[in-house]
Design an enzyme around this catalytic site. Structure first.
Site, PDB file in Angstrom:
ATOM      1  N   GLU A   8       0.769  -1.239  -0.044  1.00  0.00           N
ATOM      2  CA  GLU A   8       0.060   0.072   0.167  1.00  0.00           C
ATOM      3  C   GLU A   8       0.951   1.296  -0.019  1.00  0.00           C
ATOM      4  O   GLU A   8       0.550   2.235  -0.591  1.00  0.00           O
ATOM      5  CB  GLU A   8      -0.940  -0.198   1.178  1.00  0.00           C
ATOM      6  CG  GLU A   8      -1.800   0.962   1.170  1.00  0.00           C
ATOM      7  CD  GLU A   8      -3.434   0.761   1.596  1.00  0.00           C
ATOM      8  OE1 GLU A   8      -4.324   1.610   1.805  1.00  0.00           O
ATOM      9  OE2 GLU A   8      -3.757  -0.644   1.522  1.00  0.00           O
ATOM     10  N   ASP A 104      -3.068  -3.222   2.790  1.00  0.00           N
ATOM     11  CA  ASP A 104      -3.688  -3.313   4.085  1.00  0.00           C
ATOM     12  C   ASP A 104      -4.758  -4.525   4.269  1.00  0.00           C
ATOM     13  O   ASP A 104      -5.547  -4.588   3.185  1.00  0.00           O
ATOM     14  CB  ASP A 104      -4.362  -1.747   4.666  1.00  0.00           C
ATOM     15  CG  ASP A 104      -3.656  -0.957   5.126  1.00  0.00           C
ATOM     16  OD1 ASP A 104      -2.089  -1.244   5.223  1.00  0.00           O
ATOM     17  OD2 ASP A 104      -4.061   0.008   5.344  1.00  0.00           O
ATOM     18  N   TYR A 307      -1.814  -4.775  13.820  1.00  0.00           N
ATOM     19  CA  TYR A 307      -2.726  -3.836  12.636  1.00  0.00           C
ATOM     20  C   TYR A 307      -3.409  -3.014  13.590  1.00  0.00           C
ATOM     21  O   TYR A 307      -4.296  -3.559  14.039  1.00  0.00           O
ATOM     22  CB  TYR A 307      -3.436  -4.740  11.810  1.00  0.00           C
ATOM     23  CG  TYR A 307      -4.236  -4.097  10.679  1.00  0.00           C
ATOM     24  CD1 TYR A 307      -3.471  -3.475   9.604  1.00  0.00           C
ATOM     25  CD2 TYR A 307      -5.584  -4.147  10.621  1.00  0.00           C
ATOM     26  CE1 TYR A 307      -4.182  -2.916   8.553  1.00  0.00           C
ATOM     27  CE2 TYR A 307      -6.165  -3.608   9.789  1.00  0.00           C
ATOM     28  CZ  TYR A 307      -5.384  -2.833   8.638  1.00  0.00           C
ATOM     29  OH  TYR A 307      -6.028  -2.286   7.694  1.00  0.00           O
TER      30      TYR A 307
END
Length: 690
Positions: A8, A104, A307
């Site tokens: 990303e 992601d 995350y």
């Protein structure tokens, strides 16, 4: 043959390239013997706008609404065309055998990658990297367990449905409102009900009327208890309170009931994103956006948390094996950590392991990587400390206390005393117990009453923490998007941040009156969000969802067209344009508040307040303002009135920099000094002339 890996961000691509031995660095990608790692910074593609699809939709007209295209499609974003072109070229290379989606691990990350692969017409196998931390160990494990991208198709369908729904509802309703009321009025599927939640709280505050009331309390030793009443605000006159106290004071009270119970309170579960945003707002007044940015930095840059964009507070059962290693990484965080490690990293709060309650990602945790505290900013340290403290609670003993509830009766009135004795402090290591009274049933109590005057308090305005809680309750947005929604409302001048909390602007208040009632309440959006979740889980059709959205969009636009509401633009001031005489409109910009002429044919624009420069006043040394005068801009000190001419570009070029100044001084100081004085040289020159 090589894998084309799509991350990303460049920073993530750099981390992946190190682990995967992609040591050849190019402008837009890294390459190694087996992999090519590139990135999708800026997302590269977006849905086409109405003007891209139909010439009739170029101008904003009520006749062309609603806009319901059969197919929307994507288009490159102008600022990132170069990166998209690079990916297109890499995808066509003969030595590329497959692609790996490494964006992601969530709904939006899936959409970003799928759009790019679709745009470049990638027709080779595609796999998915799904990891919850950015450590080298996690990356290696993730690449050893790559899954076919098809397993994540439902996640993509959900993301695509969400994007198209926002396009249909947002663009159509915004255009309808803007055209009808001749001002930029932004409405949306999620942002409008979110704004409404703030306004509902404001209405409660506006309706509130303060009221005096009196509280009667009983003192026993050093403990105090208020008189039990169904309505705590019932006594509104002091005379009534004094009369009641006089009656109660004519007799002794009696302890009629003692109830004892043991309360066991386990430590709270680890954070999900919304809860840490709420708590950081309450503790440090951080905005939701700032907290997300800090956690993202701890995840991507420092690699010491998992995350961040998670909606779960639970862990999967296979994570039990990683607990001790995570503890060792934070062994110097607190003294008790070494005890937890000696116990083998045994998790006492076993209910945290629930596979069924973990969706895309587990709760926020520290990773197995030891933190470098000296590299963290103060704010990053605060957030990291919150995450680690919650994590350590999983290994701590529960907090146990013996609670005692005592009822004292005086005539027809009762008073309830509560006291607690800590049996095991557990995770609440700093909490202290209340002082103890040796209560006994039938014990007689001396009357010792007091009367206090009090005032009812209004509800508090919503702040970002309380608003996030309501958004979560009503399923408005996702943990990943809620901060962005709040920022969008503020940027579009519908909502403002104030020292007391969030406040709906006059423009926002009007929008809520003008927009469709079904968009104002959260029920419709809540239904849509649950359907999107069902699409992601394979329990609902994306096509059926969009069909319903199209029908809802038609109804919403028709309601706006038929509305008879009136609109007043509160941003128009009574100040007149010096060039054409029209009224000026006040507008917020990145550069502060400005006045724009309301006449579309006039380009007059000026700042509302003077801009503060870095130029210092020669008298008081404070920063001076930039004033736009008739003969051009100049500096002025608002404290003592000193003015200074503003240097032109040529003046600034002529001005010697500090570096040039140092060089010149060095040159002068190193020059050889003359052997004779200036006077001796002058006399010598005069004699030579003779």
């Amino acid at each position: 043959m090589k894998q084309l890996i799509l991350a990303e961000k460049p920073s993530v691509a750099k981390d992946l390239s190190k682990v995967l031995n992609a040591t050849q660095k190019h402008k837009n990608y890294y390459e190694g013997p087996k992999v090519i790692v590139t990135w999708a910074l800026g997302h590269l593609l977006g849905l086409k706008m109405p003007e891209d699809l139909n010439k009739d939709w170029q101008s904003w007209q009520m006749e062309t609404l609603p806009m319901i295209p059969k197919y929307i499609g994507t288009k490159p974003l102008p600022k990132t065309r170069g990166q998209l072109k690079t990916i297109q070229q890499l995808a066509k290379r003969n030595d590329v055998s497959e692609a790996v989606i490494a964006t992601d691990a969530g709904r939006e990350g899936e959409l970003v990658a799928r759009w790019i692969l679709e745009y470049v017409k990638f027709d080779k196998p595609v796999k998915r990297l799904w990891i919850s931390s950015q450590t080298n160990k996690a990356i290696k494990e993730g690449f050893s367990k790559l899954k076919p991208a098809k397993e994540y198709d439902n996640l993509y369908y959900s993301a695509l449905a969400r994007a198209k729904a926002d396009w249909l509802v947002g663009l159509n309703v915004t255009r309808a409102l803007t055209v009808k009321y001749e001002d930029n009025l932004s409405a949306g599927r999620v942002q409008t009900p979110t704004l409404s939640l703030v306004r509902q709280q404001e209405k409660k505050i506006e309706k509130f009327r303060p009221q005096n009331y009196f509280v009667i309390s009983l003192q026993v030793e050093d403990q105090k208890a208020k008189m039990n009443q169904k309505n705590p605000y019932a006594i509104t006159e002091r005379e009534a309170a004094e009369k009641l106290v006089k009656e109660l004071g004519q007799q002794k009270g009696t302890v009629t009931e003692i109830v004892e119970k043991e309360k066991v309170e386990p430590a709270p579960l680890p954070y999900d994103l919304t809860e840490i945003q709420r708590e950081a707002n309450a503790r440090y007044q951080f905005s939701a956006k700032k907290t997300l940015s800090l956690v993202q930095s701890l995840y991507e840059v420092h690699k010491i948390v998992t995350y961040p964009r998670t909606d779960s507070k639970y862990l999967t059962s296979d994570m039990k094996a990683t607990m001790k290693e995570r503890l060792q990484a934070v062994s110097d965080f607190a003294p008790e950590v070494k005890i937890y490690i000696k116990n083998g990293g045994q998790v006492r709060q076993t209910k945290v392991f629930q596979d069924s309650k973990v969706t895309d990602h587990h709760a926020l945790l520290p990773t197995e990587q030891r933190p470098r505290y000296e590299k963290l900013s103060n704010d990053e340290q605060r957030i990291y400390s919150m995450i680690v403290s919650r994590f350590l609670g999983l290994f701590a003993e529960p907090h146990k206390e013996s609670q005692q509830k005592v009822t004292v009766i005086f005539g027809s009135q009762s008073f309830t005393f509560r006291q607690a004795k800590i049996l095991t402090a557990g995770w609440k290591k700093t909490e202290t117990a209340t002082s103890q009274i040796q209560w006994q049933k039938g014990m007689r109590i001396q009357p010792d009453f007091s009367i206090e005057k009090a005032l009812t308090t209004p509800p508090k305005p919503l702040n970002e923490g309380t608003l996030l809680g309501l958004m979560e309750k009503h399923s408005l947005g996702t943990p990943a998007t809620r901060a962005e929604i709040i920022e969008k409302l503020i940027k579009s001048e519908l909502m403002e941040r104030t020292p007391n909390g969030l406040q709906v602007s006059p423009k926002g208040k009007q929008l809520l009156e003008l927009v469709n009632p079904s968009l104002v309440t959260p029920e419709l959006t809540e239904k849509w969000e649950k359907q999107l979740e069902a699409i992601a889980n394979g329990r609902y059709s994306g096509k059926q969802f969009l069909k319903e959205i199209e029908e809802d969009t038609k109804k919403l636009v028709l309601e706006v067209k038929q509305s008879e509401q009136k609109y007043q633009d509160f941003s128009i001031t009574q100040k007149k344009c010096p060039e054409c005489g029209s009224f000026l409109r006040e507008k917020n910009t990145r550069d502060g508040k400005v006045y724009n002429c309301t006449n579309p044919e006039c380009n007059y624009r000026r700042r509302k307040d003077p801009k503060v420069s870095n130029h210092r006043c020669p008298q008081c040394h404070r920063k001076m303002e930039i004033i736009d005068g008739k003969n051009g801009a100049y500096f002025r000190c608002k404290y003592d009135g000193t003015t200074e001419k503003m240097p032109t570009k040529n003046d600034r070029k002529k001005k010697m920099t500090k570096h040039e100044e140092r060089r010149l001084l060095k040159k002068i100081n190193t020059q050889e000094e003359p052997q004779e004085s200036a006077l001796a040289q002058a006399l010598k020159a005069a004699m030579e002339k003779e």
